[in-house]
Design a protein around this motif. Structure first.
Motif, PDB file in Angstrom:
ATOM      1  N   MET A   1       0.859  -1.201   0.000  1.00 57.73           N
ATOM      2  CA  MET A   1       0.000   0.000   0.000  1.00 57.73           C
ATOM      3  C   MET A   1       0.889   1.243   0.000  1.00 57.73           C
ATOM      4  O   MET A   1       1.883   1.288   0.705  1.00 57.73           O
ATOM      5  CB  MET A   1      -0.869  -0.034   1.257  1.00 57.73           C
ATOM      6  CG  MET A   1      -2.055   0.909   1.182  1.00 57.73           C
ATOM      7  SD  MET A   1      -3.013   0.895   2.708  1.00 57.73           S
ATOM      8  CE  MET A   1      -4.267  -0.303   2.335  1.00 57.73           C
ATOM      9  N   ASP A   2       0.512   2.227  -0.815  1.00 56.94           N
ATOM     10  CA  ASP A   2       1.363   3.416  -0.832  1.00 56.94           C
ATOM     11  C   ASP A   2       1.065   4.263   0.402  1.00 56.94           C
ATOM     12  O   ASP A   2      -0.008   4.180   0.992  1.00 56.94           O
ATOM     13  CB  ASP A   2       1.173   4.200  -2.133  1.00 56.94           C
ATOM     14  CG  ASP A   2      -0.148   4.912  -2.207  1.00 56.94           C
ATOM     15  OD1 ASP A   2      -0.281   5.966  -1.550  1.00 56.94           O
ATOM     16  OD2 ASP A   2      -1.057   4.420  -2.903  1.00 56.94           O
ATOM     17  N   PRO A   3       2.073   5.046   0.830  1.00 57.50           N
ATOM     18  CA  PRO A   3       1.943   5.756   2.110  1.00 57.50           C
ATOM     19  C   PRO A   3       0.741   6.700   2.161  1.00 57.50           C
ATOM     20  O   PRO A   3       0.164   6.915   3.222  1.00 57.50           O
ATOM     21  CB  PRO A   3       3.259   6.532   2.241  1.00 57.50           C
ATOM     22  CG  PRO A   3       4.060   6.247   1.034  1.00 57.50           C
ATOM     23  CD  PRO A   3       3.338   5.263   0.172  1.00 57.50           C
ATOM     24  N   LEU A   4       0.353   7.246   0.994  1.00 55.56           N
ATOM     25  CA  LEU A   4      -0.769   8.182   1.004  1.00 55.56           C
ATOM     26  C   LEU A   4      -2.051   7.497   1.430  1.00 55.56           C
ATOM     27  O   LEU A   4      -2.805   8.015   2.252  1.00 55.56           O
ATOM     28  CB  LEU A   4      -0.971   8.758  -0.404  1.00 55.56           C
ATOM     29  CG  LEU A   4      -0.182  10.016  -0.725  1.00 55.56           C
ATOM     30  CD1 LEU A   4      -0.515  10.475  -2.132  1.00 55.56           C
ATOM     31  CD2 LEU A   4      -0.484  11.110   0.277  1.00 55.56           C
ATOM     32  N   SER A   5      -2.312   6.308   0.879  1.00 55.52           N
ATOM     33  CA  SER A   5      -3.563   5.662   1.239  1.00 55.52           C
ATOM     34  C   SER A   5      -3.444   4.952   2.582  1.00 55.52           C
ATOM     35  O   SER A   5      -4.442   4.675   3.243  1.00 55.52           O
ATOM     36  CB  SER A   5      -4.014   4.696   0.148  1.00 55.52           C
ATOM     37  OG  SER A   5      -2.940   3.908  -0.288  1.00 55.52           O
ATOM     38  N   ALA A   6      -2.184   4.667   3.028  1.00 62.10           N
ATOM     39  CA  ALA A   6      -2.013   4.061   4.350  1.00 62.10           C
ATOM     40  C   ALA A   6      -2.399   5.058   5.445  1.00 62.10           C
ATOM     41  O   ALA A   6      -2.994   4.678   6.438  1.00 62.10           O
ATOM     42  CB  ALA A   6      -0.571   3.597   4.539  1.00 62.10           C
ATOM     43  N   ARG A   7      -2.044   6.317   5.276  1.00 57.07           N
ATOM     44  CA  ARG A   7      -2.400   7.350   6.261  1.00 57.07           C
ATOM     45  C   ARG A   7      -3.002   8.533   5.525  1.00 57.07           C
ATOM     46  O   ARG A   7      -2.328   9.523   5.289  1.00 57.07           O
ATOM     47  CB  ARG A   7      -1.159   7.783   7.046  1.00 57.07           C
ATOM     48  CG  ARG A   7      -0.678   6.756   8.042  1.00 57.07           C
ATOM     49  CD  ARG A   7      -1.705   6.477   9.148  1.00 57.07           C
ATOM     50  NE  ARG A   7      -1.833   7.582  10.064  1.00 57.07           N
ATOM     51  CZ  ARG A   7      -1.096   7.706  11.163  1.00 57.07           C
ATOM     52  NH1 ARG A   7      -0.180   6.826  11.471  1.00 57.07           N
ATOM     53  NH2 ARG A   7      -1.278   8.731  11.955  1.00 57.07           N
ATOM     54  N   PRO A   8      -4.256   8.431   5.145  1.00 58.30           N
ATOM     55  CA  PRO A   8      -4.880   9.513   4.382  1.00 58.30           C
ATOM     56  C   PRO A   8      -5.155  10.727   5.259  1.00 58.30           C
ATOM     57  O   PRO A   8      -4.924  10.689   6.470  1.00 58.30           O
ATOM     58  CB  PRO A   8      -6.188   8.884   3.902  1.00 58.30           C
ATOM     59  CG  PRO A   8      -6.497   7.830   4.921  1.00 58.30           C
ATOM     60  CD  PRO A   8      -5.186   7.337   5.426  1.00 58.30           C
ATOM     61  N   SER A   9      -5.677  11.762   4.657  1.00 60.04           N
ATOM     62  CA  SER A   9      -5.999  12.969   5.412  1.00 60.04           C
ATOM     63  C   SER A   9      -7.189  12.700   6.322  1.00 60.04           C
ATOM     64  O   SER A   9      -7.801  11.637   6.281  1.00 60.04           O
ATOM     65  CB  SER A   9      -6.318  14.120   4.467  1.00 60.04           C
ATOM     66  OG  SER A   9      -7.693  14.125   4.138  1.00 60.04           O
ATOM     67  N   GLN A  10      -7.537  13.698   7.137  1.00 62.19           N
ATOM     68  CA  GLN A  10      -8.624  13.514   8.102  1.00 62.19           C
ATOM     69  C   GLN A  10      -9.983  13.726   7.458  1.00 62.19           C
ATOM     70  O   GLN A  10     -11.006  13.524   8.089  1.00 62.19           O
ATOM     71  CB  GLN A  10      -8.449  14.507   9.269  1.00 62.19           C
ATOM     72  CG  GLN A  10      -7.128  14.393   9.998  1.00 62.19           C
ATOM     73  CD  GLN A  10      -6.022  15.220   9.342  1.00 62.19           C
ATOM     74  OE1 GLN A  10      -6.112  15.640   8.180  1.00 62.19           O
ATOM     75  NE2 GLN A  10      -4.961  15.441  10.081  1.00 62.19           N
ATOM     76  N   SER A  11     -10.004  14.162   6.218  1.00 58.46           N
ATOM     77  CA  SER A  11     -11.285  14.364   5.545  1.00 58.46           C
ATOM     78  C   SER A  11     -11.704  13.062   4.874  1.00 58.46           C
ATOM     79  O   SER A  11     -10.869  12.239   4.525  1.00 58.46           O
ATOM     80  CB  SER A  11     -11.170  15.510   4.547  1.00 58.46           C
ATOM     81  OG  SER A  11     -10.949  16.721   5.263  1.00 58.46           O
ATOM     82  N   VAL A  12     -13.003  12.881   4.727  1.00 58.06           N
ATOM     83  CA  VAL A  12     -13.537  11.559   4.377  1.00 58.06           C
ATOM     84  C   VAL A  12     -14.382  11.626   3.107  1.00 58.06           C
ATOM     85  O   VAL A  12     -15.280  12.465   2.986  1.00 58.06           O
ATOM     86  CB  VAL A  12     -14.416  11.004   5.535  1.00 58.06           C
ATOM     87  CG1 VAL A  12     -14.953   9.618   5.180  1.00 58.06           C
ATOM     88  CG2 VAL A  12     -13.619  10.957   6.830  1.00 58.06           C
ATOM     89  N   LEU A  13     -14.073  10.724   2.176  1.00 55.34           N
ATOM     90  CA  LEU A  13     -14.903  10.538   0.990  1.00 55.34           C
ATOM     91  C   LEU A  13     -15.666   9.231   1.160  1.00 55.34           C
ATOM     92  O   LEU A  13     -15.065   8.157   1.257  1.00 55.34           O
ATOM     93  CB  LEU A  13     -14.024  10.469  -0.265  1.00 55.34           C
ATOM     94  CG  LEU A  13     -14.739  10.116  -1.565  1.00 55.34           C
ATOM     95  CD1 LEU A  13     -15.735  11.196  -1.952  1.00 55.34           C
ATOM     96  CD2 LEU A  13     -13.732   9.908  -2.694  1.00 55.34           C
ATOM     97  N   THR A  14     -16.986   9.321   1.223  1.00 51.69           N
ATOM     98  CA  THR A  14     -17.814   8.119   1.376  1.00 51.69           C
ATOM     99  C   THR A  14     -18.494   7.815   0.043  1.00 51.69           C
ATOM    100  O   THR A  14     -19.138   8.681  -0.549  1.00 51.69           O
ATOM    101  CB  THR A  14     -18.881   8.330   2.465  1.00 51.69           C
ATOM    102  OG1 THR A  14     -18.217   8.723   3.665  1.00 51.69           O
ATOM    103  CG2 THR A  14     -19.652   7.041   2.720  1.00 51.69           C
ATOM    104  N   VAL A  15     -18.313   6.589  -0.420  1.00 46.78           N
ATOM    105  CA  VAL A  15     -18.919   6.159  -1.681  1.00 46.78           C
ATOM    106  C   VAL A  15     -20.009   5.148  -1.357  1.00 46.78           C
ATOM    107  O   VAL A  15     -19.739   4.108  -0.753  1.00 46.78           O
ATOM    108  CB  VAL A  15     -17.860   5.532  -2.612  1.00 46.78           C
ATOM    109  CG1 VAL A  15     -18.506   5.040  -3.909  1.00 46.78           C
ATOM    110  CG2 VAL A  15     -16.754   6.548  -2.917  1.00 46.78           C
TER     111      VAL A  15
END
Ligand SMILES: *Cc1c(COP(=O)(O)O)cnc(C)c1O
Length: 373
Positions: A1-15
């Motif tokens: 897993m790339d580091p960005l998706s391992a620790r994403p930002s605190q904002s949330v995209l819900t699909v």
């Protein structure tokens, strides 16, 4: 897993996968006999093809359209064996073996591609699957009019292939009164007369709403599956799919003569409470929403003030004294549909969704996995 998706930002995209399935069913219910494909190019319009394609497959979708070979390989991996994956960019030189080995179906866009795929078929002693795209008004992909004429005059050029569909693409389907729609329909129908035995496909999302004459054997919706309104100036018959929630990082209480953000474009008029939210243009939250966009905190709509910056957006929350750091605001969702965000930003919903990017914490709700639990 790339580091960005391992620790994403605190904002949330819900699909909401259930909403995608409901939208698929709403579209399919308008058809009498035609099949309904799922267009999942560009990572399912930015929403994550590894979750979207299986949800569509579980709903009965068996025809998927992607842009290029790499996307096709990704969809192949997450869909059932009997699903067909069409690659709209066509058969580029050198890709033949991979198309064949992965059972991907190229959408052949010119006579050269037809000849090259036919040569592979003959050398293998098998009829290889294909779709044939004829241009009727986009002047973008597909056989140009002169090549379409050549092909119509000599249908035997297709005899080595298993042509699943002849297809074309509408330029103005969302404008129901645009004369280009019946003109493209007429040109496509004329072309088809040379191939009466072949199935046909013309309509994208908006084309479905132009009526049964546009449906043929297969429709190819994309945007409508993802909650974008395929109808101009009419209520959206589809459900919202993507919800974007931004985390408030900090609250600023400021008095005049303070300014807000880069360029000092916003000058506070009185005592103002400003919420700084963790979403910016690097998250696909368009900079053109600067001093124009809005968000919901609870039931209150609050305006974006100042410029949207790379990672941050500032909201005037003076009217919501309870707003505090750690709360979330709705940037897009039921109350701020993707089409509204797009219109305010001066673009279309397609661009908003496909630019959301990999930075948010992504949550999927519903879908086949949820149903199995
Ligand atoms: C993208 C695309 C579609 C889907 O269009 P929507 O407007 O998103 O429904 C259908 N057909 C072709 C050829 C496309 O490129």
């Amino acid at each position: 897993m790339d580091p960005l998706s391992a620790r994403p930002s605190q904002s949330v995209l819900t699909v909401d996968l259930d909403a995608i399935v409901a939208n698929y069913r709403t579209l399919a219910a308008r058809l009498k006999g035609a099949a309904c494909a799922g267009v999942v190019k560009a990572d399912a319009y930015g929403l994550g093809v590894h979750r979207v394609a299986p949800a569509l497959a579980a709903a009965g979708c068996r025809e998927f359209f992607v842009a290029h070979l790499g996307e096709g390989l990704a969809v192949r991996e997450v869909t059932p064996r009997d699903a067909r994956v069409y690659v709209l960019h066509g058969l580029l030189a050198g890709e033949e073996d991979e198309f064949r080995a992965s059972s991907l179906t190229p959408v052949l866009n010119d006579l050269e591609q037809i000849a090259r795929w036919s040569a592979v078929a003959k050398s293998r002693g098998m009829r290889l699957p294909a779709a044939v795209h004829v241009d009727t008004g986009m002047s973008r992909l597909g056989l140009p009019a002169a090549e379409a004429k050549t092909l119509a005059a000599d249908p035997s050029r297709l005899e080595a292939l298993d042509v699943r569909y002849v297809m074309s693409h509408l330029a103005c389907a969302e404008e129901t009164g645009n004369p280009l729609n019946p003109a493209q329909l007429a040109e496509f129908t004329r072309f088809r007369q040379a191939f009466p035995q072949l199935k046909a496909s013309l309509a994208n999302s908006s084309g479905i709403f132009l009526g049964p004459a546009y449906h043929f054997d297969l429709v190819r919706p994309g945007c409508a599956l993802y909650g974008i309104n395929p109808l101009l100036q009419q209520p959206n018959p589809l459900r919202q799919v993507a919800r974007l929630e931004g985390k408030i990082l900090q609250i600023h209480e400021v008095d005049p003569p303070r300014t807000v953000g880069y360029g000092a474009t916003h000058r506070v008029a009185g005592r103002t409470r400003i919420a700084t939210v963790a979403a910016g243009y690097a998250d696909g939250w368009p900079r053109s929403l600067s001093s124009r966009g809005s968000a919901f905190i609870g039931d209150s709509r609050v305006p974006v003030i100042g410029r949207v910056s790379m990672d941050l957006t500032t909201l005037d929350v003076t009217a919501v004294p309870a707003a505090k750091a750690g709360d979330t605001v709705e940037l897009m969702g039921e109350r701020i549909p993707v089409d509204e965000v797009a219109e305010t930003a001066g673009t279309i919903g397609y661009e908003i969704l496909t630019r959301l990017g990999a930075r948010y914490h992504r949550v999927y709700t519903g879908g086949p996995a949820a149903a199995a639990q």
